[in-house]
Design a protein around this motif. Structure first.
Motif, PDB file in Angstrom:
ATOM      1  N   ALA A   1       4.275  14.707  -6.218  1.00  0.00           N
ATOM      2  CA  ALA A   1       3.035  15.459  -6.365  1.00  0.00           C
ATOM      3  C   ALA A   1       1.821  14.572  -6.530  1.00  0.00           C
ATOM      4  O   ALA A   1       0.716  14.933  -6.127  1.00  0.00           O
ATOM      5  CB  ALA A   1       3.138  16.406  -7.574  1.00  0.00           C
ATOM      6  N   LYS A   2       1.993  13.400  -7.081  1.00  0.00           N
ATOM      7  CA  LYS A   2       0.849  12.536  -7.357  1.00  0.00           C
ATOM      8  C   LYS A   2       1.150  11.132  -6.871  1.00  0.00           C
ATOM      9  O   LYS A   2       1.888  10.389  -7.485  1.00  0.00           O
ATOM     10  CB  LYS A   2       0.548  12.514  -8.863  1.00  0.00           C
ATOM     11  CG  LYS A   2      -0.655  11.648  -9.209  1.00  0.00           C
ATOM     12  CD  LYS A   2      -0.890  11.639 -10.707  1.00  0.00           C
ATOM     13  CE  LYS A   2      -2.064  10.734 -11.057  1.00  0.00           C
ATOM     14  NZ  LYS A   2      -2.288  10.670 -12.512  1.00  0.00           N
ATOM     15  N   MET A   3       0.556  10.795  -5.703  1.00  0.00           N
ATOM     16  CA  MET A   3       0.718   9.448  -5.168  1.00  0.00           C
ATOM     17  C   MET A   3      -0.308   8.543  -5.812  1.00  0.00           C
ATOM     18  O   MET A   3      -1.491   8.871  -5.891  1.00  0.00           O
ATOM     19  CB  MET A   3       0.509   9.453  -3.644  1.00  0.00           C
ATOM     20  CG  MET A   3       1.502  10.312  -2.887  1.00  0.00           C
ATOM     21  SD  MET A   3       3.184   9.726  -3.094  1.00  0.00           S
ATOM     22  CE  MET A   3       3.040   8.112  -2.356  1.00  0.00           C
ATOM     23  N   PRO A   4       0.079   7.372  -6.284  1.00  0.00           N
ATOM     24  CA  PRO A   4      -0.886   6.451  -6.894  1.00  0.00           C
ATOM     25  C   PRO A   4      -1.866   5.939  -5.857  1.00  0.00           C
ATOM     26  O   PRO A   4      -1.599   5.928  -4.669  1.00  0.00           O
ATOM     27  CB  PRO A   4       0.000   5.326  -7.427  1.00  0.00           C
ATOM     28  CG  PRO A   4       1.245   5.389  -6.608  1.00  0.00           C
ATOM     29  CD  PRO A   4       1.440   6.832  -6.276  1.00  0.00           C
ATOM     30  N   ALA A   5      -3.044   5.544  -6.294  1.00  0.00           N
ATOM     31  CA  ALA A   5      -4.061   5.019  -5.391  1.00  0.00           C
ATOM     32  C   ALA A   5      -3.544   3.757  -4.709  1.00  0.00           C
ATOM     33  O   ALA A   5      -2.853   2.941  -5.320  1.00  0.00           O
ATOM     34  CB  ALA A   5      -5.343   4.713  -6.166  1.00  0.00           C
ATOM     35  N   GLN A   6      -3.873   3.617  -3.444  1.00  0.00           N
ATOM     36  CA  GLN A   6      -3.410   2.462  -2.678  1.00  0.00           C
ATOM     37  C   GLN A   6      -4.108   1.193  -3.150  1.00  0.00           C
ATOM     38  O   GLN A   6      -5.316   1.164  -3.325  1.00  0.00           O
ATOM     39  CB  GLN A   6      -3.681   2.675  -1.184  1.00  0.00           C
ATOM     40  CG  GLN A   6      -2.886   3.793  -0.571  1.00  0.00           C
ATOM     41  CD  GLN A   6      -3.213   3.976   0.896  1.00  0.00           C
ATOM     42  OE1 GLN A   6      -4.065   3.295   1.423  1.00  0.00           O
ATOM     43  NE2 GLN A   6      -2.529   4.911   1.539  1.00  0.00           N
ATOM     44  N   GLN A   7      -3.303   0.156  -3.335  1.00  0.00           N
ATOM     45  CA  GLN A   7      -3.821  -1.170  -3.677  1.00  0.00           C
ATOM     46  C   GLN A   7      -3.446  -2.107  -2.545  1.00  0.00           C
ATOM     47  O   GLN A   7      -2.480  -2.858  -2.627  1.00  0.00           O
ATOM     48  CB  GLN A   7      -3.220  -1.644  -5.021  1.00  0.00           C
ATOM     49  CG  GLN A   7      -3.495  -0.723  -6.202  1.00  0.00           C
ATOM     50  CD  GLN A   7      -4.974  -0.694  -6.566  1.00  0.00           C
ATOM     51  OE1 GLN A   7      -5.683  -1.687  -6.391  1.00  0.00           O
ATOM     52  NE2 GLN A   7      -5.425   0.447  -7.084  1.00  0.00           N
ATOM     53  N   ASN A   8      -4.201  -2.033  -1.467  1.00  0.00           N
ATOM     54  CA  ASN A   8      -3.858  -2.815  -0.288  1.00  0.00           C
ATOM     55  C   ASN A   8      -4.087  -4.302  -0.536  1.00  0.00           C
ATOM     56  O   ASN A   8      -5.080  -4.705  -1.154  1.00  0.00           O
ATOM     57  CB  ASN A   8      -4.695  -2.372   0.919  1.00  0.00           C
ATOM     58  CG  ASN A   8      -4.304  -0.984   1.378  1.00  0.00           C
ATOM     59  OD1 ASN A   8      -3.248  -0.488   1.014  1.00  0.00           O
ATOM     60  ND2 ASN A   8      -5.152  -0.358   2.180  1.00  0.00           N
ATOM     61  N   GLU A   9      -3.153  -5.074  -0.029  1.00  0.00           N
ATOM     62  CA  GLU A   9      -3.264  -6.527  -0.113  1.00  0.00           C
ATOM     63  C   GLU A   9      -2.568  -7.136   1.098  1.00  0.00           C
ATOM     64  O   GLU A   9      -1.810  -6.478   1.803  1.00  0.00           O
ATOM     65  CB  GLU A   9      -2.634  -7.033  -1.410  1.00  0.00           C
ATOM     66  CG  GLU A   9      -1.176  -6.606  -1.579  1.00  0.00           C
ATOM     67  CD  GLU A   9      -0.602  -7.090  -2.896  1.00  0.00           C
ATOM     68  OE1 GLU A   9      -0.751  -8.291  -3.187  1.00  0.00           O
ATOM     69  OE2 GLU A   9      -0.016  -6.274  -3.629  1.00  0.00           O
ATOM     70  N   THR A  10      -2.859  -8.395   1.345  1.00  0.00           N
ATOM     71  CA  THR A  10      -2.241  -9.092   2.471  1.00  0.00           C
ATOM     72  C   THR A  10      -0.813  -9.455   2.088  1.00  0.00           C
ATOM     73  O   THR A  10      -0.581 -10.228   1.154  1.00  0.00           O
ATOM     74  CB  THR A  10      -3.037 -10.355   2.836  1.00  0.00           C
ATOM     75  OG1 THR A  10      -4.383  -9.970   3.141  1.00  0.00           O
ATOM     76  CG2 THR A  10      -2.425 -11.042   4.039  1.00  0.00           C
ATOM     77  N   LEU A  11       0.162  -8.882   2.809  1.00  0.00           N
ATOM     78  CA  LEU A  11       1.571  -9.058   2.467  1.00  0.00           C
ATOM     79  C   LEU A  11       2.336  -9.645   3.639  1.00  0.00           C
ATOM     80  O   LEU A  11       2.000  -9.407   4.799  1.00  0.00           O
ATOM     81  CB  LEU A  11       2.200  -7.708   2.095  1.00  0.00           C
ATOM     82  CG  LEU A  11       1.595  -6.942   0.912  1.00  0.00           C
ATOM     83  CD1 LEU A  11       2.293  -5.603   0.787  1.00  0.00           C
ATOM     84  CD2 LEU A  11       1.729  -7.748  -0.377  1.00  0.00           C
ATOM     85  N   ASN A  12       3.388 -10.371   3.301  1.00  0.00           N
ATOM     86  CA  ASN A  12       4.388 -10.758   4.286  1.00  0.00           C
ATOM     87  C   ASN A  12       5.458  -9.684   4.257  1.00  0.00           C
ATOM     88  O   ASN A  12       6.265  -9.610   3.324  1.00  0.00           O
ATOM     89  CB  ASN A  12       4.973 -12.124   3.938  1.00  0.00           C
ATOM     90  CG  ASN A  12       6.010 -12.574   4.959  1.00  0.00           C
ATOM     91  OD1 ASN A  12       6.297 -11.867   5.930  1.00  0.00           O
ATOM     92  ND2 ASN A  12       6.596 -13.736   4.733  1.00  0.00           N
ATOM     93  N   VAL A  13       5.427  -8.805   5.274  1.00  0.00           N
ATOM     94  CA  VAL A  13       6.303  -7.637   5.277  1.00  0.00           C
ATOM     95  C   VAL A  13       7.766  -8.047   5.233  1.00  0.00           C
ATOM     96  O   VAL A  13       8.600  -7.398   4.583  1.00  0.00           O
ATOM     97  CB  VAL A  13       6.016  -6.773   6.527  1.00  0.00           C
ATOM     98  CG1 VAL A  13       6.949  -5.568   6.572  1.00  0.00           C
ATOM     99  CG2 VAL A  13       4.568  -6.306   6.532  1.00  0.00           C
ATOM    100  N   VAL A  14       8.128  -9.147   5.901  1.00  0.00           N
ATOM    101  CA  VAL A  14       9.520  -9.619   5.902  1.00  0.00           C
ATOM    102  C   VAL A  14       9.979  -9.918   4.473  1.00  0.00           C
ATOM    103  O   VAL A  14      11.071  -9.518   4.044  1.00  0.00           O
ATOM    104  CB  VAL A  14       9.658 -10.859   6.802  1.00  0.00           C
ATOM    105  CG1 VAL A  14      11.084 -11.398   6.737  1.00  0.00           C
ATOM    106  CG2 VAL A  14       9.282 -10.521   8.233  1.00  0.00           C
TER     107      VAL A  14
END
Length: 483
Positions: free
Chosen positions: A335-348
């Protein structure tokens, strides 16, 4: 094969051009017809005038002659006068007796046999039976049109003594020249009109369809789930204005309906959520109630095994409390998704980290590169991987040779993560419901995992899809943009 229908603008344009062309053709045809009629009237009237003048001249000769006025004397009376008459009036003159035999001609021979030396019975009957005692015959010879008129010559007492025949050639050169000049001028005028009509048709059709194009674009962009703009058109016709008002009224009603629908859907969603929460919480409450009641009945402080029973009772209550806590956490996360904290990630690296919590040795990780960089929220990415892998492990739990393959690929500006298993697959009736909240095929769980994953993926403008074969396995594929 059906041809593509022309647009309204093109149809208006061609209709106006066609109207001008048809009008020009009709006017040209009417003009030619009118000229031909005038030419025929001109020749007919001219022949009649010449005939009247020649008859007056003949009457004068008859009044002045000293010969006896009879049919037999006609050649003598007009022996010399007939040539004068023909020369003065510029017309061939022939005189026949009442039986149709030639008496005298202004020419020694009738050239080209345009007239026989004896009249036919039809001509004689027409002369005697008509009220005017006049007959005109038309003929074409050597591309020239001739008119031969026949009428009676009378004596002083108006008794017919001979038949007068005038041989008239229709010369249309002057009239044809005038017609040609008129048609040329008319052609120039209509050429200018055609150019003006093309320009007028272009701008008029553009003006007429401009408002319709605006309305069409607005209608095509109308959507139930967004704020639709009203149409504002100035200087529109009454019909266009009515159409615009109808569209704006529809937009207002649609907006009201959308608000009511959204409100109704939210209320329905909360009611369904409340029912689901109440149902899931009631499940652990029942064994907790039974345990407490059983403990009340059997509690004996002097029982030597009382401590062991209290411990078993406590473990039962703690287990049910943990179940209730997990239920509350699952609904809270959905019901409640936390706010996105986008950052540069190595997806692997993040996917490897998410797999570390699983102890199953049949989980295989594959990546085509050591480093795939993207802008994502670390926690939400781990949640996506965890849910997909958890579902995969549950799907192969009873398989004799279970296998789960997690792969990370880079395709242009997209990151593709797939989770494949060789489990039992998804049945056809469940395929359309796989992402629905509360839907699950397992005996435990609330069915919110895939719905939450879909919500996260769509938040990043990504996509989630799956392929499945019943009894052979399922592959879920998630695609994220790198930026």
């Amino acid at each position: 094969m059906k041809t593509r229908r022309l647009s309204l603008r093109v149809r208006i344009f061609f209709a106006m051009i066609l109207l001008v062309l048809i009008a020009s053709i009709l006017i040209a045809a009417v003009s030619i017809y009118q000229y031909n009629e005038e030419a025929q009237d001109y020749h007919r009237n001219r022949l009649e005038r010449k005939e009247d003048n020649i008859k007056r001249h003949i009457d004068f000769v008859i009044r002045e002659t000293s010969w006896e006025i009879t049919t037999e004397k006609v050649p003598l009376i007009f022996r010399e006068e007939i040539y004068k008459i023909a020369d003065i009036h510029q017309l061939q003159v022939n005189l026949f007796d009442l039986e149709g035999s030639l008496l005298k001609s202004s020419k020694s021979s009738i050239e080209g046999d345009t007239l026989s030396s004896c009249l036919s019975a039809d001509i004689l009957n027409a002369l005697s039976n008509t009220s005017r005692h006049r007959y005109v015959e038309k003929m074409v010879l050597n591309d020239q049109t001739f008119q031969s008129s026949f009428t009676y010559i009378t004596d002083k007492k108006f008794k017919p003594i001979a038949i007068l025949n005038l041989h008239y050639i229709q010369n249309d050169d002057i009239l044809n020249k005038e017609l040609k000049e008129f048609l040329e001028r008319l052609g120039y005028a209509y050429f200018v009109m055609l150019i003006l009509a093309i320009l007028l048709a272009y701008f008029l059709s553009k003006y007429i369809t401009k408002s319709l194009k605006t309305i069409s674009d607005k209608i095509n962009s109308t959507r139930l789930g967004k704020q639709n703009q009203r149409i504002e058109i100035e200087s529109s016709s009454e019909e266009i204005g009515t159409l615009v008002n109808s569209y704006n009224s529809m937009i207002d009603q649609l907006q009201e309906s959308a608000v009511k629908l959204a409100t109704s859907e939210r209320e329905q969603a909360w009611r369904e959520m409340a029912k689901q929460v109440a149902h899931e919480i009631k499940n652990p409450l029942t064994p907790m109630r039974l345990s407490v009641q059983s403990f009340q009945r059997k509690f004996d402080p002097k029982d030597p095994d009382i401590h062991q029973k209290v411990e078993e009772y406590s473990k039962t209550l703690i287990q049910q409390i943990d179940t209730m806590s997990s239920i509350a956490s699952a609904f809270s996360n959905f019901a409640k998704m936390p706010a996105q904290q986008n950052e540069t990630l190595n997806v692997v690296q993040i996917v490897k980290l998410a797999l570390d919590i699983f102890s199953e040795d049949y989980i295989v990780f594959v990546a085509d590169e050591k480093e795939i960089i993207s802008q994502l929220d670390r926690t939400q990415l781990i949640r996506v991987i965890t849910n997909l892998v958890k579902n995969a492990t549950q799907a192969v739990a009873d398989d004799k040779d279970p296998k789960v393959v997690v792969s990370v690929l880079s395709e242009n500006d997209m990151v593709k993560i797939s989770v494949s298993d060789n489990g039992k697959g998804i049945t056809e009736e469940n395929i359309v419901r796989i992402f629905e909240p509360k839907f699950t095929t397992k005996s435990s769980g609330m069915g919110l995992g895939l719905a939450m994953v879909k919500n996260i993926v769509e938040t990043y403008n990504g996509t989630i899809s799956f392929t499945s074969q019943n009894g052979k396995g399922t592959t879920f594929t998630v695609t994220f943009p790198k930026e």
